[in-house]
Scaffold this active site. Structure first.
Site, short mmCIF file in Angstrom:
data_model
loop_
_atom_site.label_atom_id
_atom_site.label_comp_id
_atom_site.label_asym_id
_atom_site.label_seq_id
_atom_site.Cartn_x
_atom_site.Cartn_y
_atom_site.Cartn_z
N GLY A 1 -1.28 0.13 -4.59
CA GLY A 1 -1.97 -0.39 -5.76
C GLY A 1 -2.67 0.77 -6.47
CD GLU B 1 -2.80 -0.65 2.95
OE1 GLU B 1 -2.44 -0.45 4.13
OE2 GLU B 1 -2.03 -1.09 2.07
CG ASP C 1 -3.97 -5.11 0.44
OD1 ASP C 1 -3.15 -4.22 0.74
OD2 ASP C 1 -4.44 -5.21 -0.72
N GLY D 1 1.09 -1.63 -1.61
CA GLY D 1 1.57 -2.55 -2.64
C GLY D 1 3.09 -2.62 -2.73
C1 QUE Z 1 -3.60 4.83 1.09
C2 QUE Z 1 -3.33 3.99 0.04
C3 QUE Z 1 -2.82 4.49 -1.16
C4 QUE Z 1 -2.59 5.86 -1.26
C5 QUE Z 1 -2.86 6.70 -0.19
C6 QUE Z 1 -3.36 6.18 0.97
C7 QUE Z 1 -2.51 3.66 -2.30
C8 QUE Z 1 -2.04 4.31 -3.48
C9 QUE Z 1 -1.84 5.68 -3.50
C10 QUE Z 1 -1.41 6.45 -4.64
C11 QUE Z 1 -0.65 7.59 -4.49
C12 QUE Z 1 -0.27 8.38 -5.56
C13 QUE Z 1 -0.69 8.04 -6.83
C14 QUE Z 1 -1.47 6.90 -7.00
C15 QUE Z 1 -1.84 6.12 -5.92
O1 QUE Z 1 -2.10 6.41 -2.40
O2 QUE Z 1 -2.68 2.42 -2.25
O3 QUE Z 1 -1.89 6.58 -8.25
O4 QUE Z 1 -0.35 8.82 -7.91
O5 QUE Z 1 -1.77 3.56 -4.57
O6 QUE Z 1 -3.63 7.00 2.02
O7 QUE Z 1 -3.57 2.66 0.15
#
Ligand code: QUE
Length: 353
Positions: A61, A133, A141, A110
């Site tokens: 997410g 997470e 989740d 997600g």
């Molecule tokens: C745990 C997470 C997420 C994560 C890294 C975690 C997550 C998530 C992102 C993510 C990665 C790259 C992006 C971005 C989001 O990383 O939910 O916008 O460019 O979206 O260790 O839950």
């Protein structure tokens, strides 16, 4: 979202490749609306979901957005985001038409939520699947209280508490995917799908025949299946402290895997670990729908927790990977603290339905 309908197929592509297709509020809103519309659209017999770019389907997410709203009515934004995301995931689980999800590259958080309830889940040699997470002081989740609990033995607890990444063979082993395809076959497969005329009557049969002709047996071994007996032993305990103690005893007796696993868990937020173990215990006896509602309460409470912002900061903002959890010890997280995460009142007491 990139979408179009052609010859009976509804095509959907997640299109924030620079953010690894992390799901924004706009993306979950439009995915929900589109799938809800296509459900009753007789021009759509089959839905194909994939991610733009070369890195993967979806990294999770858009939690960076929630991080940025931390002093700007974050609860309002979070309630909208998580309610829509979980409704979307729940709709996919019950969807009356085949949904194929191409799980190439990164499929995390997600992205797992979008794929796990779909009817045709395709992994490749590049699949990297995780519920990550625990790295950001949050909890697994998108229905994890349900689907992690239905994996062999205690593998779900292991994946939840360590946030470890698994490959295609493991994803097939735990039941998070259905078929393996070499990513080099994807273009051929798409062409075949475009060249058929899909009808509502025998989509499933036609799709199975096509997939049978293109998918291959996965060539890798599942590491998780090799570790199954160790996982079942050390993750059977009712408290995180006992799990760590058990891993410590095995590590002292020379078991490398136990030492590595113990170190991984000890780096996580004590609050997240304790709440997540309780979540897994409660999820064992609940329906998928009540799991989603339980998780909505959890996500709203995590928005009030220091460790969530500290975790996102350390992984996505400053990227120092050096989170300062507060509290730092298990002893400081009481059973009452854990219990409080499961209580949250919003206008609608059962918002996912
Ligand atoms: C745990 C997470 C997420 C994560 C890294 C975690 C997550 C998530 C992102 C993510 C990665 C790259 C992006 C971005 C989001 O990383 O939910 O916008 O460019 O979206 O260790 O839950």
């Amino acid at each position: 979202m990139i979408r179009h309908v052609e010859a009976g197929v509804g095509w959907l592509k997640l299109n924030r490749p620079k953010a690894l297709n992390a799901l924004s509020v706009e993306m979950v809103d439009s995915l929900y609306e589109i799938l809800d519309t296509w459900r009753a659209d007789s021009n759509v017999s089959l839905i194909m979901i994939s991610g733009e770019g070369t890195k993967g389907l979806c990294a999770g997410g858009d939690i960076r957005f929630l991080y940025e709203q931390r002093n700007n009515q974050v609860e309002k934004h979070a309630e909208h985001f998580f309610t829509t995301e979980y409704r979307l995931d729940w709709m996919i689980h019950q969807y009356p038409k085949p949904i194929l999800v191409y799980m190439d590259g990164i499929v995390m958080g997600g992205g797992v939520g979008l794929s796990v309830g779909a009817s045709e889940r395709i992994v490749t040699e590049k699949t990297k699947w995780a519920m990550p997470e625990m790295n950001i002081g949050f909890f697994p989740d998108v229905g994890a209280s349900y689907f992690l609990n239905r994996m062999p033995g205690h593998i779900g607890r292991y994946l939840a508490l360590t946030a470890e990444t698994i490959n295609a063979a493991d994803a097939l082993y735990v039941g998070a995917a259905d078929r393996y395809m070499e990513s080099s076959q994807w273009e051929t497969f798409i062409n075949e799908v475009q060249n058929k005329n899909w009808s509502l009557q025998n989509t499933k049969k036609q799709l199975t025949e096509l997939l049978d002709s293109i998918c291959t047996p996965q060539p890798l071994d599942s590491s998780l299946s090799e570790w199954q007996s160790k996982i079942d032993k050390h993750f059977a305990f009712d408290t995180v402290e006992e799990m760590i103690q058990s891993l410590g005893l095995a590590a002292n007796a020379g078991d490398e895997w136990s030492l590595k696993t113990k170190k991984i868990i000890e780096a996580k937020s004590p609050t997240s670990l304790k709440v997540t173990l309780s979540q897994m215990q409660r999820g064992e006896s609940q329906s998928l729908l009540s799991c989603f509602n339980m998780e909505l309460a959890l996500s709203m409470n995590f928005m009030k927790n220091h460790d969530f912002y500290e975790g996102v900061r350390s992984v996505l903002v400053d990227k120092d990977r050096n989170p300062q959890w507060d509290p730092k010890t298990f002893a400081e997280v009481s059973p009452e603290d854990v219990e409080s995460y499961f209580h949250h009142t919003i206008n609608d007491s059962h918002p996912i339905k």
